[in-house]
Design a protein around this motif. Sequence first.
Motif, PDB file in Angstrom:
ATOM      1  N   SER A 199       2.377   7.381 -11.674  1.00 25.15           N
ATOM      2  CA  SER A 199       1.162   6.735 -11.190  1.00 25.15           C
ATOM      3  C   SER A 199       1.520   5.504 -10.366  1.00 25.15           C
ATOM      4  O   SER A 199       2.650   4.982 -10.434  1.00 25.15           O
ATOM      5  N   ALA A 200       0.566   5.020  -9.584  1.00 26.46           N
ATOM      6  CA  ALA A 200       0.797   3.829  -8.768  1.00 26.46           C
ATOM      7  C   ALA A 200       1.140   2.635  -9.656  1.00 26.46           C
ATOM      8  O   ALA A 200       2.030   1.834  -9.323  1.00 26.46           O
ATOM      9  N   ARG A 201       0.450   2.515 -10.773  1.00 25.16           N
ATOM     10  CA  ARG A 201       0.719   1.406 -11.692  1.00 25.16           C
ATOM     11  C   ARG A 201       2.152   1.457 -12.198  1.00 25.16           C
ATOM     12  O   ARG A 201       2.852   0.442 -12.262  1.00 25.16           O
ATOM     13  N   ASN A 202       2.613   2.653 -12.554  1.00 22.32           N
ATOM     14  CA  ASN A 202       3.966   2.772 -13.079  1.00 22.32           C
ATOM     15  C   ASN A 202       5.012   2.577 -11.982  1.00 22.32           C
ATOM     16  O   ASN A 202       6.083   2.029 -12.225  1.00 22.32           O
ATOM     17  N   LEU A 203       4.708   3.020 -10.776  1.00 24.93           N
ATOM     18  CA  LEU A 203       5.632   2.805  -9.662  1.00 24.93           C
ATOM     19  C   LEU A 203       5.796   1.313  -9.376  1.00 24.93           C
ATOM     20  O   LEU A 203       6.897   0.860  -9.020  1.00 24.93           O
ATOM     21  N   LYS A 204       4.721   0.561  -9.521  1.00 28.74           N
ATOM     22  CA  LYS A 204       4.808  -0.885  -9.324  1.00 28.74           C
ATOM     23  C   LYS A 204       5.683  -1.519 -10.409  1.00 28.74           C
ATOM     24  O   LYS A 204       6.442  -2.463 -10.140  1.00 28.74           O
ATOM     25  N   TYR A 205       5.582  -0.972 -11.642  1.00 29.42           N
ATOM     26  CA  TYR A 205       6.459  -1.453 -12.707  1.00 29.42           C
ATOM     27  C   TYR A 205       7.917  -1.087 -12.407  1.00 29.42           C
ATOM     28  O   TYR A 205       8.828  -1.862 -12.697  1.00 29.42           O
ATOM     29  N   MET A 206       8.147   0.082 -11.836  1.00 23.38           N
ATOM     30  CA  MET A 206       9.514   0.486 -11.478  1.00 23.38           C
ATOM     31  C   MET A 206      10.091  -0.480 -10.447  1.00 23.38           C
ATOM     32  O   MET A 206      11.267  -0.852 -10.526  1.00 23.38           O
ATOM     33  N   ARG A 207       9.274  -0.860  -9.487  1.00 22.42           N
ATOM     34  CA  ARG A 207       9.721  -1.819  -8.473  1.00 22.42           C
ATOM     35  C   ARG A 207      10.065  -3.151  -9.121  1.00 22.42           C
ATOM     36  O   ARG A 207      11.120  -3.749  -8.836  1.00 22.42           O
ATOM     37  N   ALA A 208       9.187  -3.625  -9.994  1.00 17.93           N
ATOM     38  CA  ALA A 208       9.433  -4.890 -10.691  1.00 17.93           C
ATOM     39  C   ALA A 208      10.646  -4.771 -11.616  1.00 17.93           C
ATOM     40  O   ALA A 208      11.414  -5.731 -11.785  1.00 17.93           O
TER      41      ALA A 208
ATOM     42  N   LYS B 267       0.813  -1.225   0.000  1.00 21.10           N
ATOM     43  CA  LYS B 267       0.000   0.000   0.000  1.00 21.10           C
ATOM     44  C   LYS B 267       0.841   1.267   0.000  1.00 21.10           C
ATOM     45  O   LYS B 267       0.343   2.346  -0.325  1.00 21.10           O
ATOM     46  N   VAL B 268       2.117   1.147   0.375  1.00 19.40           N
ATOM     47  CA  VAL B 268       2.965   2.337   0.401  1.00 19.40           C
ATOM     48  C   VAL B 268       3.118   2.925  -0.998  1.00 19.40           C
ATOM     49  O   VAL B 268       3.315   4.132  -1.162  1.00 19.40           O
ATOM     50  N   ILE B 269       2.993   2.078  -2.015  1.00 19.33           N
ATOM     51  CA  ILE B 269       3.139   2.563  -3.386  1.00 19.33           C
ATOM     52  C   ILE B 269       1.996   3.503  -3.749  1.00 19.33           C
ATOM     53  O   ILE B 269       2.203   4.528  -4.412  1.00 19.33           O
ATOM     54  N   ASP B 270       0.791   3.176  -3.320  1.00 23.99           N
ATOM     55  CA  ASP B 270      -0.345   4.072  -3.571  1.00 23.99           C
ATOM     56  C   ASP B 270      -0.138   5.412  -2.872  1.00 23.99           C
ATOM     57  O   ASP B 270      -0.449   6.475  -3.433  1.00 23.99           O
ATOM     58  N   ARG B 271       0.389   5.372  -1.674  1.00 24.24           N
ATOM     59  CA  ARG B 271       0.654   6.615  -0.943  1.00 24.24           C
ATOM     60  C   ARG B 271       1.753   7.429  -1.635  1.00 24.24           C
ATOM     61  O   ARG B 271       1.645   8.651  -1.749  1.00 24.24           O
ATOM     62  N   LEU B 272       2.788   6.735  -2.100  1.00 26.67           N
ATOM     63  CA  LEU B 272       3.855   7.410  -2.826  1.00 26.67           C
ATOM     64  C   LEU B 272       3.323   8.074  -4.097  1.00 26.67           C
ATOM     65  O   LEU B 272       3.712   9.197  -4.441  1.00 26.67           O
ATOM     66  N   ALA B 273       2.458   7.363  -4.796  1.00 28.14           N
ATOM     67  CA  ALA B 273       1.895   7.908  -6.029  1.00 28.14           C
ATOM     68  C   ALA B 273       1.122   9.197  -5.746  1.00 28.14           C
ATOM     69  O   ALA B 273       1.218  10.174  -6.508  1.00 28.14           O
ATOM     70  N   ASP B 274       0.371   9.234  -4.661  1.00 30.03           N
ATOM     71  CA  ASP B 274      -0.376  10.439  -4.296  1.00 30.03           C
ATOM     72  C   ASP B 274       0.567  11.593  -3.959  1.00 30.03           C
ATOM     73  O   ASP B 274       0.383  12.726  -4.430  1.00 30.03           O
ATOM     74  N   ASP B 275       1.582  11.317  -3.147  1.00 30.19           N
ATOM     75  CA  ASP B 275       2.497  12.370  -2.722  1.00 30.19           C
ATOM     76  C   ASP B 275       3.345  12.887  -3.886  1.00 30.19           C
ATOM     77  O   ASP B 275       3.518  14.102  -4.051  1.00 30.19           O
ATOM     78  N   LEU B 276       3.872  11.972  -4.700  1.00 32.31           N
ATOM     79  CA  LEU B 276       4.680  12.391  -5.841  1.00 32.31           C
ATOM     80  C   LEU B 276       3.826  13.070  -6.900  1.00 32.31           C
ATOM     81  O   LEU B 276       4.271  13.997  -7.581  1.00 32.31           O
ATOM     82  N   GLY B 277       2.586  12.601  -7.032  1.00 27.35           N
ATOM     83  CA  GLY B 277       1.677  13.219  -7.997  1.00 27.35           C
ATOM     84  C   GLY B 277       1.366  14.662  -7.660  1.00 27.35           C
ATOM     85  O   GLY B 277       1.215  15.508  -8.534  1.00 27.35           O
ATOM     86  N   ARG B 278       1.248  14.966  -6.364  1.00 32.65           N
ATOM     87  CA  ARG B 278       1.009  16.346  -5.955  1.00 32.65           C
ATOM     88  C   ARG B 278       2.253  17.216  -6.183  1.00 32.65           C
ATOM     89  O   ARG B 278       2.140  18.381  -6.558  1.00 32.65           O
TER      90      ARG B 278
END
Length: 234
Positions: free
Chosen positions: A95-104, A75-86
């Motif tokens: 986006s959260a989807r892209n951050l998950k791809y970055m992790r992978a 869930k930290v990825i969703d929070r990161l996406a919100d904070d970085l998006g702002r």
Amino acid sequence: MSKRPSKSLSSRKGAKPTTEIDAQSYSAFVSDLKRKIAEARHRAGLSVNRELILLYWNIGRDILARQDREGWGAKVIDRLADDLGRAFSEMTGLSARNLKYMRAFAEAWPDGGFVQQVVALLPWGHNVRLLDAVKAPEERAWCARQAIEHGWSRNVLIHQIDSNLFARQGSALTNFSRTLPAEQSELAQQILKDPYTFDFLSLGPEMLERDLERGLIEHLRSLILELGKCPTEK
């Protein structure tokens, strides 16, 4: 005592007489400028793409490290996406989807040297397709090299993966001699037009590749007009 009128630039000692522009020389000059512009755009596109891919890899690596050290869940990825998006509202690539791809992405390519030398030469879309479609590390690395070697577009890359080219020719195509995508290849063209590049540079969706090309052409036209003026023209 009245001053003598100044001589025109063309009549001054040592000035070359005005002549018509030689069509063949002019054509060669324009061709040379077009080549230099194309080469500069190619180098710039590769440079920006490399920085983007390395940024994504570093973000993914940092997320992995934090999750491992701090015990953070998914869930930290969703929070990161919100904070970085702002903080970077113009960058849809965070986006959260892209951050998950970055992790992978970071998990799939733990060797930073290989990322810099090979994977960073591919657009993000190519890297995402490799993550989705190729699970074996050896095959994934081979496909990445071949995409650069032969200038594969994303569609060609997907076709070669689907046709199981690695199993058929993997042992025969092991020589990786190219260090950069060929300028004329479809891969190089996709790097130049990659929407993630425009997103990364905060150019916005209205700044399409054709707009950049149009701007370069206008600057070139202005340069040619200036060079073609007679010495006495202002």
